[in-house]
Each structure stands twice: as structure tokens, then as C-alpha cells.
Motif scaffolding. Structure first.
Motif, mmCIF file in Angstrom:
data_model
loop_
_atom_site.group_PDB
_atom_site.id
_atom_site.type_symbol
_atom_site.label_atom_id
_atom_site.label_comp_id
_atom_site.label_asym_id
_atom_site.label_seq_id
_atom_site.Cartn_x
_atom_site.Cartn_y
_atom_site.Cartn_z
ATOM 1 N N LEU A 1 0.835 -1.224 -0.122
ATOM 2 C CA LEU A 1 -0.168 0.153 0.056
ATOM 3 C C LEU A 1 0.901 1.322 -0.105
ATOM 4 C CD1 LEU A 1 -2.655 -0.763 2.584
ATOM 5 C CD2 LEU A 1 -3.090 -0.981 -0.006
ATOM 6 N N SER A 2 0.538 2.104 -0.511
ATOM 7 C CA SER A 2 0.913 3.515 -0.673
ATOM 8 C C SER A 2 1.017 4.369 0.839
ATOM 9 C CB SER A 2 0.587 4.326 -1.878
ATOM 10 O OG SER A 2 -0.567 4.925 -1.368
ATOM 11 N N ASP B 1 -5.134 6.342 4.761
ATOM 12 C CA ASP B 1 -6.632 6.281 4.852
ATOM 13 C C ASP B 1 -7.307 5.055 5.650
ATOM 14 O OD1 ASP B 1 -6.983 8.708 3.176
ATOM 15 O OD2 ASP B 1 -6.790 7.587 1.504
ATOM 16 N N SER C 1 -0.234 7.122 1.416
ATOM 17 C CA SER C 1 -1.730 7.765 1.622
ATOM 18 C C SER C 1 -2.835 6.711 1.714
ATOM 19 C CB SER C 1 -2.274 8.843 0.392
ATOM 20 O OG SER C 1 -2.151 7.754 -0.814
ATOM 21 N N GLN C 2 -2.696 5.530 1.117
ATOM 22 C CA GLN C 2 -3.649 4.326 1.265
ATOM 23 C C GLN C 2 -3.511 3.966 2.556
ATOM 24 O OE1 GLN C 2 -2.364 1.837 -1.761
ATOM 25 N NE2 GLN C 2 -3.715 2.603 -3.160
ATOM 26 N N ARG C 3 -2.297 3.799 3.259
ATOM 27 C CA ARG C 3 -2.184 3.153 4.902
ATOM 28 C C ARG C 3 -2.684 4.329 5.627
ATOM 29 N NH1 ARG C 3 3.884 1.524 3.524
ATOM 30 N NH2 ARG C 3 4.137 3.552 3.873
ATOM 31 N N LYS D 1 -12.111 9.223 4.551
ATOM 32 C CA LYS D 1 -10.896 9.229 3.605
ATOM 33 C C LYS D 1 -10.754 10.521 3.291
ATOM 34 C CE LYS D 1 -11.266 4.590 1.854
ATOM 35 N NZ LYS D 1 -11.467 3.808 0.664
#
Length: 183
Positions: free
Chosen positions: A43-44, A50, A46-48, A60
Motif C-alpha cells: 500500500l502507498s 486512509d 496515503s492508502q495506509r 478518507k
């Protein structure tokens, strides 16, 4: 947990035993409930973030501008509903009466300031005669001691009353739509 954290908690528990249990439980409850999300390298960043925020009950970051527009619309609607013209008290009072009130407050402030300073000087003169072992005429001395000294503090309250009243009156005048500023 972070490596070495147990050593830190043990040292902290030794230093402050009464708060050690609270600190340990707080640190454990602050850890994310799904540690797999934090450790997933696929995961990137920002994904982590979020995922962590979503697991804590937050929205989010991609959904925020939409909510922000809704909030701005609600604020604008509430402002339009409550947007009434301000009440101008001074427009209801005749101008000659406003002039009389203004002059009364200004002259009252000037008079009480002059009286306060005069009484203060008279008390200083009377104190100087006592300190230097000289004497004032008995009538003047008794007038200062019996009349001026007891009324010195109430005179200060009258002075402050005029000052505050003039300040409030001037603030209301300057905030009024019907105020005329002249130099």
C-alpha cells in the motif's frame, strides 16, 4: 510494539509506579486495531493513512472536499436566514440629545479628573506638613482631613464611571451607521 519499548515502559514504571499502568494501557489502546494495514508494504503511504483513519472512524481524504462543499452551503444558508440589518440605537435618539449626552460625559470626565488631581495634591500638601512638622491653618487642615480624604476613593469611582460611560458611548457612536466623523 517498537523494539526497546518494553525497556522504556519498565523504566517508566520504576520512576512513576502510580501512572505506569495507565501509560501501558494507553499505549496499547493507541495502537491500531489492524496492524496488518500498517505493515502492508504494497500500500502507498496515503492508502495506509486512509486505512488507519477509516478503521478509527474517520473519512478518507478524498471524501473531504465533497463534505466541505456541503458544509459551506449549510453555513451560507444559515447566514442568509439570520442576516437581518443591525439595530441602530443612535438613529432613534434625536441629534441634539446625543450632543447633550456627549458634552455631559466629556465635561463630567474633565471635572472629575480635575477634582481628583486637586484632592490628590491637597492630600500630598497635608502629608508634607505632617512629615516636615510644619502646620497648615487649622480650618484648611481639618477640611483636607475631614472632607477631602474620605471622598478621595469615591471620587475615583465617579471618575472611572464617567470614563467608562464616555468610552462606551463613543464606541456605540463609531459603530453606528448614522455616525458622522469630523476632524
Amino acid at each position: 510494539m517498537i523494539p526497546g519499548m518494553n525497556l522504556f515502559l519498565l523504566a517508566f514504571a520504576c520512576l512513576t509506579p502510580s501512572r505506569a499502568f495507565t501509560t501501558i494501557t494507553t499505549i496499547r489502546t493507541l495502537r491500531p486495531s489492524n496492524s496488518k494495514l500498517c505493515a502492508d508494504p504494497s500500500l502507498s503511504k496515503s492508502q495506509r493513512q486512509d486505512a488507519i483513519l477509516e478503521s478509527a472512524g474517520y473519512k478518507k481524504s478524498a471524501e473531504l472536499p465533497e463534505d466541505l462543499q456541503q458544509l459551506k452551503a449549510q453555513i451560507a444558508k444559515a447566514k442568509a436566514e439570520t442576516d437581518a440589518p443591525p439595530i441602530d440605537i443612535l438613529s432613534k435618539i434625536p441629534k441634539p440629545l446625543l450632543i447633550v449626552i456627549d458634552r455631559f460625559l466629556k465635561f463630567g470626565l474633565f471635572g472629575t479628573t480635575l477634582a481628583f488631581v486637586s484632592v490628590g495634591l491637597a492630600i500630598c500638601v497635608e502629608a508634607g506638613t505632617v512629615a516636615f512638622k510644619t502646620s497648615l491653618p487649622p480650618d484648611i487642615d481639618s477640611f483636607i482631613v475631614d472632607t477631602m480624604e474620605p471622598n478621595f476613593t469615591p471620587l475615583l469611582f465617579v471618575l472611572l464611571g464617567f470614563s467608562i460611560s464616555l468610552g462606551i458611548f463613543t464606541s456605540v457612536q463609531l459603530g453606528s451607521d448614522s455616525a458622522n466623523y469630523k476632524e
